[in-house]
Design a protein around this motif. Structure first.
Motif, mmCIF file in Angstrom:
data_model
loop_
_atom_site.group_PDB
_atom_site.id
_atom_site.type_symbol
_atom_site.label_atom_id
_atom_site.label_comp_id
_atom_site.label_asym_id
_atom_site.label_seq_id
_atom_site.Cartn_x
_atom_site.Cartn_y
_atom_site.Cartn_z
ATOM 1 N N ASN A 197 9.713 30.939 85.360
ATOM 2 C CA ASN A 197 9.181 29.594 85.516
ATOM 3 C C ASN A 197 8.413 29.103 84.279
ATOM 4 O OD1 ASN A 197 6.987 31.240 85.752
ATOM 5 N ND2 ASN A 197 6.289 30.443 87.709
ATOM 6 N N ARG A 198 8.795 29.608 83.122
ATOM 7 C CA ARG A 198 8.208 29.171 81.851
ATOM 8 C C ARG A 198 9.328 28.925 80.842
ATOM 9 N NH1 ARG A 198 4.446 30.472 84.882
ATOM 10 N NH2 ARG A 198 2.373 31.190 84.368
ATOM 11 N N CYS A 199 9.090 28.009 79.909
ATOM 12 C CA CYS A 199 9.990 27.811 78.774
ATOM 13 C C CYS A 199 9.323 28.480 77.573
ATOM 14 C CB CYS A 199 10.199 26.331 78.482
ATOM 15 S SG CYS A 199 11.046 25.416 79.785
ATOM 16 N N LEU A 200 10.006 29.398 76.939
ATOM 17 C CA LEU A 200 9.463 30.173 75.826
ATOM 18 C C LEU A 200 10.129 29.752 74.522
ATOM 19 C CD1 LEU A 200 7.956 32.638 74.546
ATOM 20 C CD2 LEU A 200 9.870 34.047 75.339
ATOM 21 N N THR A 201 9.318 29.547 73.500
ATOM 22 C CA THR A 201 9.808 29.285 72.146
ATOM 23 C C THR A 201 9.236 30.353 71.234
ATOM 24 O OG1 THR A 201 9.856 26.907 72.546
ATOM 25 C CG2 THR A 201 9.878 27.622 70.243
ATOM 26 N N ILE A 202 10.098 30.991 70.442
ATOM 27 C CA ILE A 202 9.665 32.001 69.471
ATOM 28 C C ILE A 202 10.122 31.539 68.096
ATOM 29 C CG2 ILE A 202 9.867 34.397 68.721
ATOM 30 C CD1 ILE A 202 10.549 35.077 71.669
ATOM 31 N N ILE A 203 9.184 31.484 67.159
ATOM 32 C CA ILE A 203 9.487 31.066 65.791
ATOM 33 C C ILE A 203 9.179 32.234 64.870
ATOM 34 C CG2 ILE A 203 9.005 29.368 63.996
ATOM 35 C CD1 ILE A 203 7.773 27.709 66.468
ATOM 36 N N ASP A 204 10.210 32.718 64.196
ATOM 37 C CA ASP A 204 10.076 33.845 63.276
ATOM 38 C C ASP A 204 10.054 33.294 61.852
ATOM 39 O OD1 ASP A 204 10.077 36.256 61.976
ATOM 40 O OD2 ASP A 204 11.914 37.004 62.900
ATOM 41 N N ILE A 205 8.951 33.526 61.149
ATOM 42 C CA ILE A 205 8.762 32.984 59.796
ATOM 43 C C ILE A 205 8.728 34.134 58.802
ATOM 44 C CG2 ILE A 205 7.262 31.611 58.310
ATOM 45 C CD1 ILE A 205 6.060 30.470 60.961
ATOM 46 N N ARG A 206 9.630 34.082 57.833
ATOM 47 C CA ARG A 206 9.685 35.075 56.752
ATOM 48 C C ARG A 206 9.843 34.314 55.450
ATOM 49 N NH1 ARG A 206 7.489 38.480 59.743
ATOM 50 N NH2 ARG A 206 8.651 39.108 61.548
ATOM 51 N N GLY A 207 8.757 34.129 54.729
ATOM 52 C CA GLY A 207 8.805 33.338 53.493
ATOM 53 C C GLY A 207 9.182 31.910 53.815
ATOM 54 N N SER A 208 10.198 31.406 53.160
ATOM 55 C CA SER A 208 10.628 30.032 53.427
ATOM 56 C C SER A 208 11.683 29.976 54.540
ATOM 57 C CB SER A 208 11.197 29.398 52.151
ATOM 58 O OG SER A 208 12.326 30.132 51.724
ATOM 59 N N SER A 209 12.046 31.111 55.098
ATOM 60 C CA SER A 209 13.050 31.176 56.150
ATOM 61 C C SER A 209 12.389 31.130 57.532
ATOM 62 C CB SER A 209 13.856 32.465 56.003
ATOM 63 O OG SER A 209 14.730 32.621 57.080
ATOM 64 N N ARG A 210 12.950 30.298 58.420
ATOM 65 C CA ARG A 210 12.467 30.201 59.798
ATOM 66 C C ARG A 210 13.652 30.277 60.746
ATOM 67 N NH1 ARG A 210 8.787 24.894 58.952
ATOM 68 N NH2 ARG A 210 7.228 25.888 57.664
ATOM 69 N N THR A 211 13.494 31.023 61.813
ATOM 70 C CA THR A 211 14.482 31.001 62.888
ATOM 71 C C THR A 211 13.749 30.719 64.188
ATOM 72 O OG1 THR A 211 14.367 33.402 63.181
ATOM 73 C CG2 THR A 211 16.133 32.555 61.784
ATOM 74 N N ILE A 212 14.400 29.959 65.037
ATOM 75 C CA ILE A 212 13.805 29.540 66.293
ATOM 76 C C ILE A 212 14.670 30.058 67.433
ATOM 77 C CG2 ILE A 212 13.107 27.543 67.679
ATOM 78 C CD1 ILE A 212 13.057 26.004 64.936
ATOM 79 N N SER A 213 14.021 30.617 68.443
ATOM 80 C CA SER A 213 14.697 31.070 69.657
ATOM 81 C C SER A 213 13.987 30.439 70.844
ATOM 82 C CB SER A 213 14.630 32.589 69.792
ATOM 83 O OG SER A 213 15.178 33.207 68.666
ATOM 84 N N SER A 256 4.655 37.011 82.785
ATOM 85 C CA SER A 256 4.265 38.249 82.107
ATOM 86 C C SER A 256 4.956 38.383 80.745
ATOM 87 C CB SER A 256 4.547 39.471 82.979
ATOM 88 O OG SER A 256 5.915 39.555 83.280
ATOM 89 N N THR A 257 6.194 37.924 80.633
ATOM 90 C CA THR A 257 6.868 37.934 79.331
ATOM 91 C C THR A 257 6.106 37.057 78.350
ATOM 92 O OG1 THR A 257 9.026 38.326 80.332
ATOM 93 C CG2 THR A 257 9.012 37.386 78.120
ATOM 94 N N CYS A 258 5.713 35.871 78.786
ATOM 95 C CA CYS A 258 4.965 34.957 77.919
ATOM 96 C C CYS A 258 3.639 35.576 77.475
ATOM 97 C CB CYS A 258 4.700 33.638 78.638
ATOM 98 S SG CYS A 258 6.139 32.561 78.710
ATOM 99 N N THR A 259 2.927 36.152 78.415
ATOM 100 C CA THR A 259 1.641 36.772 78.086
ATOM 101 C C THR A 259 1.816 37.871 77.052
ATOM 102 O OG1 THR A 259 0.807 36.274 80.285
ATOM 103 C CG2 THR A 259 -0.357 37.974 79.052
ATOM 104 N N GLY A 260 2.824 38.715 77.230
ATOM 105 C CA GLY A 260 3.059 39.817 76.298
ATOM 106 C C GLY A 260 3.440 39.345 74.909
ATOM 107 N N ILE A 261 4.336 38.390 74.823
ATOM 108 C CA ILE A 261 4.795 37.911 73.518
ATOM 109 C C ILE A 261 3.695 37.142 72.801
ATOM 110 C CG2 ILE A 261 6.398 36.293 72.417
ATOM 111 C CD1 ILE A 261 8.527 37.282 74.366
ATOM 112 N N ILE A 262 2.990 36.291 73.531
ATOM 113 C CA ILE A 262 1.924 35.506 72.896
ATOM 114 C C ILE A 262 0.802 36.419 72.392
ATOM 115 C CG2 ILE A 262 0.090 33.826 73.374
ATOM 116 C CD1 ILE A 262 2.160 32.303 75.071
ATOM 117 N N SER A 263 0.499 37.483 73.129
ATOM 118 C CA SER A 263 -0.587 38.373 72.716
ATOM 119 C C SER A 263 -0.272 39.130 71.431
ATOM 120 C CB SER A 263 -0.926 39.365 73.835
ATOM 121 O OG SER A 263 0.125 40.288 74.013
ATOM 122 N N THR A 264 1.009 39.276 71.099
ATOM 123 C CA THR A 264 1.378 39.995 69.878
ATOM 124 C C THR A 264 1.822 39.056 68.754
ATOM 125 O OG1 THR A 264 3.659 40.297 70.630
ATOM 126 C CG2 THR A 264 2.084 42.041 71.177
#
Length: 134
Positions: free
Chosen positions: A54-70, A77-85
């Protein structure tokens, strides 16, 4: 107060409560993508989330000038775990995660939060320096 007026108030109150509860009873719809270089590309697909996700999750991976979005549906619980790290290192590299559940497609602007989160530490530092300088 008349009986007719009390009856009308009860009906209105019941409809009001139903309106508040109805959105939470319906499954959430989120934008979803594996990995995309832009937010626009990531927002091309969407899905109705399973009941427990029941959540929409966005993950943005930044490496230098490169960005990928998932983007995906997720559990609390997935949101809590990912946001905490999640977080950025001193070079600005890392992973940012954001979850929402306030409305369908609430993860439409997930990539827009990158600049705001990068600017926040700089703004905090400026405020601190201004206070010290006084």
């Amino acid at each position: 107060m008349s009986d007719a007026m009390l009856s009308s108030m009860k009906i209105l109150l019941g409809l009001g409560l139903l309106t508040l509860l109805l959105p939470s009873a319906l499954p959430l719809r989120c934008y979803v993508c594996g990995t995309a270089p832009t937010n626009e590309q990531c927002n091309r697909n969407n899905q109705t989330c399973p009941v427990l996700e029941n959540r929409c999750l966005t993950i943005i991976d930044i490496r230098g000038s490169s960005r990928t979005i998932s983007k995906q549906c997720a559990t609390a619980s997935t949101c809590t775990g990912i946001i905490s790290t999640s977080g950025l290192n001193a070079n600005g590299d890392g992973v940012l995660a954001e979850c929402c559940r306030n409305s369908n497609f609430c993860n439409i602007n997930g990539a827009g939060s990158i600049s705001a989160r990068r600017a926040l530490p700089a703004l905090s530092l400026l405020v601190l320096l201004a206070l010290v300088a006084q």
